[in-house]
Design a protein around this motif. Sequence first.
Motif, mmCIF file in Angstrom:
data_model
loop_
_atom_site.group_PDB
_atom_site.id
_atom_site.type_symbol
_atom_site.label_atom_id
_atom_site.label_comp_id
_atom_site.label_asym_id
_atom_site.label_seq_id
_atom_site.Cartn_x
_atom_site.Cartn_y
_atom_site.Cartn_z
ATOM 1 N N LEU A 20 -8.477 5.080 -65.245
ATOM 2 C CA LEU A 20 -8.575 3.746 -65.817
ATOM 3 C C LEU A 20 -7.202 3.250 -66.252
ATOM 4 O O LEU A 20 -6.877 2.063 -66.068
ATOM 5 C CB LEU A 20 -9.541 3.754 -67.001
ATOM 6 C CG LEU A 20 -9.711 2.426 -67.753
ATOM 7 C CD1 LEU A 20 -10.091 1.290 -66.804
ATOM 8 C CD2 LEU A 20 -10.736 2.557 -68.872
ATOM 9 N N LYS A 21 -6.399 4.127 -66.808
ATOM 10 C CA LYS A 21 -5.043 3.711 -67.195
ATOM 11 C C LYS A 21 -4.252 3.225 -65.984
ATOM 12 O O LYS A 21 -3.518 2.234 -66.059
ATOM 13 C CB LYS A 21 -4.314 4.885 -67.863
ATOM 14 C CG LYS A 21 -4.925 5.316 -69.180
ATOM 15 C CD LYS A 21 -4.210 6.549 -69.720
ATOM 16 C CE LYS A 21 -4.873 7.079 -70.979
ATOM 17 N NZ LYS A 21 -4.208 8.285 -71.500
ATOM 18 N N GLY A 48 -16.020 -6.724 -64.655
ATOM 19 C CA GLY A 48 -15.347 -5.460 -64.916
ATOM 20 C C GLY A 48 -15.833 -4.331 -64.034
ATOM 21 O O GLY A 48 -15.024 -3.548 -63.508
ATOM 22 N N GLU A 49 -17.145 -4.220 -63.853
ATOM 23 C CA GLU A 49 -17.661 -3.125 -63.038
ATOM 24 C C GLU A 49 -17.267 -3.295 -61.572
ATOM 25 O O GLU A 49 -17.004 -2.302 -60.875
ATOM 26 C CB GLU A 49 -19.177 -3.041 -63.202
ATOM 27 C CG GLU A 49 -19.593 -2.586 -64.600
ATOM 28 C CD GLU A 49 -21.085 -2.366 -64.730
ATOM 29 O OE1 GLU A 49 -21.793 -2.424 -63.704
ATOM 30 O OE2 GLU A 49 -21.547 -2.131 -65.869
ATOM 31 N N ARG A 50 -17.204 -4.545 -61.111
ATOM 32 C CA ARG A 50 -16.824 -4.780 -59.716
ATOM 33 C C ARG A 50 -15.324 -4.569 -59.487
ATOM 34 O O ARG A 50 -14.921 -3.917 -58.520
ATOM 35 C CB ARG A 50 -17.188 -6.216 -59.318
ATOM 36 C CG ARG A 50 -16.888 -6.528 -57.842
ATOM 37 C CD ARG A 50 -17.166 -7.970 -57.489
ATOM 38 N NE ARG A 50 -16.242 -8.892 -58.142
ATOM 39 C CZ ARG A 50 -16.590 -9.745 -59.084
ATOM 40 N NH1 ARG A 50 -17.851 -9.807 -59.515
ATOM 41 N NH2 ARG A 50 -15.693 -10.546 -59.623
ATOM 42 N N PHE A 91 -14.108 0.840 -67.474
ATOM 43 C CA PHE A 91 -13.454 -0.336 -68.048
ATOM 44 C C PHE A 91 -14.412 -1.070 -68.988
ATOM 45 O O PHE A 91 -14.032 -1.499 -70.082
ATOM 46 C CB PHE A 91 -12.999 -1.264 -66.915
ATOM 47 C CG PHE A 91 -12.398 -2.567 -67.365
ATOM 48 C CD1 PHE A 91 -11.069 -2.628 -67.767
ATOM 49 C CD2 PHE A 91 -13.149 -3.736 -67.359
ATOM 50 C CE1 PHE A 91 -10.509 -3.838 -68.170
ATOM 51 C CE2 PHE A 91 -12.598 -4.943 -67.755
ATOM 52 C CZ PHE A 91 -11.272 -4.996 -68.158
ATOM 53 N N VAL A 92 -15.671 -1.191 -68.579
ATOM 54 C CA VAL A 92 -16.670 -1.868 -69.402
ATOM 55 C C VAL A 92 -17.117 -0.973 -70.550
ATOM 56 O O VAL A 92 -17.228 -1.413 -71.708
ATOM 57 C CB VAL A 92 -17.868 -2.302 -68.545
ATOM 58 C CG1 VAL A 92 -18.924 -2.986 -69.412
ATOM 59 C CG2 VAL A 92 -17.420 -3.227 -67.423
ATOM 60 N N ASP A 93 -17.380 0.301 -70.262
ATOM 61 C CA ASP A 93 -17.911 1.208 -71.277
ATOM 62 C C ASP A 93 -16.920 1.489 -72.401
ATOM 63 O O ASP A 93 -17.328 1.643 -73.563
ATOM 64 C CB ASP A 93 -18.298 2.543 -70.635
ATOM 65 C CG ASP A 93 -19.503 2.432 -69.710
ATOM 66 O OD1 ASP A 93 -20.179 1.376 -69.739
ATOM 67 O OD2 ASP A 93 -19.769 3.395 -68.975
ATOM 68 N N LEU A 94 -15.622 1.569 -72.069
ATOM 69 C CA LEU A 94 -14.626 2.041 -73.031
ATOM 70 C C LEU A 94 -13.743 0.935 -73.600
ATOM 71 O O LEU A 94 -13.139 1.126 -74.657
ATOM 72 C CB LEU A 94 -13.731 3.108 -72.383
ATOM 73 C CG LEU A 94 -14.469 4.305 -71.777
ATOM 74 C CD1 LEU A 94 -13.489 5.263 -71.132
ATOM 75 C CD2 LEU A 94 -15.295 5.019 -72.846
ATOM 76 N N GLY A 106 -19.872 -9.683 -81.616
ATOM 77 C CA GLY A 106 -21.316 -9.574 -81.719
ATOM 78 C C GLY A 106 -22.078 -9.824 -80.449
ATOM 79 O O GLY A 106 -23.206 -10.327 -80.476
ATOM 80 N N ALA A 107 -21.500 -9.462 -79.299
ATOM 81 C CA ALA A 107 -22.179 -9.670 -78.018
ATOM 82 C C ALA A 107 -21.809 -8.548 -77.063
ATOM 83 O O ALA A 107 -20.687 -8.040 -77.080
ATOM 84 C CB ALA A 107 -21.791 -11.019 -77.414
ATOM 85 N N HIS A 108 -22.745 -8.161 -76.233
ATOM 86 C CA HIS A 108 -22.478 -7.160 -75.205
ATOM 87 C C HIS A 108 -21.712 -7.789 -74.043
ATOM 88 O O HIS A 108 -21.743 -9.012 -73.830
ATOM 89 C CB HIS A 108 -23.788 -6.564 -74.686
ATOM 90 C CG HIS A 108 -24.410 -5.580 -75.624
ATOM 91 N ND1 HIS A 108 -23.850 -4.350 -75.891
ATOM 92 C CD2 HIS A 108 -25.558 -5.655 -76.360
ATOM 93 C CE1 HIS A 108 -24.618 -3.698 -76.741
ATOM 94 N NE2 HIS A 108 -25.652 -4.463 -77.055
ATOM 95 N N ALA A 109 -21.049 -6.930 -73.271
ATOM 96 C CA ALA A 109 -20.260 -7.415 -72.143
ATOM 97 C C ALA A 109 -21.124 -8.127 -71.115
ATOM 98 O O ALA A 109 -20.673 -9.074 -70.464
ATOM 99 C CB ALA A 109 -19.513 -6.247 -71.491
#
Length: 449
Positions: free
Chosen positions: A119-120, A160-162, A168-171, A182-185
């Motif tokens: 990811l880095k 992000g997932e694509r 990237f999305v999870d971390l 206050g919102a999920h990705a």
Amino acid sequence: MAEGAAGPSVAVAGAGPAGLAAAFALARAGAAVTVLEAAPHAGGRTWTDEVEGCRIDTAVQLFGSVYTRFLRVLREAGAEALCERTSGRDALWRGGQAHEVVYGSPTSMLASGALPFTLKLKLGAHYLPFLHRHAAALRMDALHLAAGGGLDGESAAAWGEREMGRPFVDLLTDPLLTTLYGAHAQETSAGFYHALARQGMHLDVLALRGGASGFCDVLAAALPRFGGQMRTGAAVHAVQAGANGVELSGDGWVERFDAAILAVPAPAARALVGDVMPRAAEWLGGVRVRPTVTVGLVLDRPVGVRWFGLSYARGEPRALAAVCALEAKHADLVPPGRGALLALPLPDVGPRLMDATPEQVLDVILPDLRRPFPRIDAAIRAVRLYRWEHGWTVLGPGSLRHLGIAQQPGVMDQQPRLALAGDYLVAPNVEGAVVSGLRAAERILSTLG
């Protein structure tokens, strides 16, 4: 009406950062300002509570060095010394441990054990160049530009997932958004996340001595110097506007002013302007707002960590988005020998806790708190719940385009003597609130000549 100022009378409904920034600008320009606040104190979500000698910032925690209008108003109020740079040291809970990271520092992000090596590499090779290419469209004070740049049509999770992969999305994406907004990705505009990420690439993190409420407290205290006043416990229930002024009314009172600014949450503003500004009311109906609860905990011992904010990787927690160790933010918030935490529930958990008792809330959040703080149960001295009916403004896909509509002629300016202010008009943070307040004050001053 306000006494002591010779200029036109202007009411400001709401004593949060937007309302008080507007009131301060109006008062300095010579208007006779009256601030009407429904709560018993100023601040809104920037309020600092005191529990057993600990000062708990109940929602808003920190400010950014890029908050130029916020810092300018603080300086003009003679209170710039309240603002101090903090370390910016935070942490991400992943794989059973807290990984330290300094947000706003690309070097720290790339060195942190919070992120896997692959990811880095992607951040350096793909994402940072992407943010640079789209820099002109990624402005937090003009989020509608991201819609014009084609970045508002999908969620941050989908993009992000694509483009970057699920880590990237999870971390990064989901922990940041659930903690700060206050919102999920999966329910947040990709364009908003990109603008936030670009702003945070090189960012000093700031705190206010004595707590976040210092900003609003300073502005409220400054009003009498200019002939203004603030009244608490004065909720506005109805508004009438015409060519010669604005009439506001509440429980047992009616007052007329030359102009007014409504610096209240979007749902409350919609209820007030439905008859006098129908196009604005229609636009306000498209603003999505989510309730939540924050949880203050006073401990009989220091937390004993170096980082201030701990976010949880997506999928790790049951109930919490983040927990803040307040003594790690500023030394004057917590007495020696004590500790204090503020827990922030996940976006889907907070609304379910609005009617819960402190004991019920603890049952929900303690499993997540025990991970970084295994002996926390025995250390808790006091629990305080803070309920926010209009806690978060959620910027989903398409919301940035919606922001642009508010700037079109005939939407927010149907009544020249009545203006709206609130972070929902700019960006859902204190800087956005201040910018909206200053813009509303400028428009009213232009109308009144």
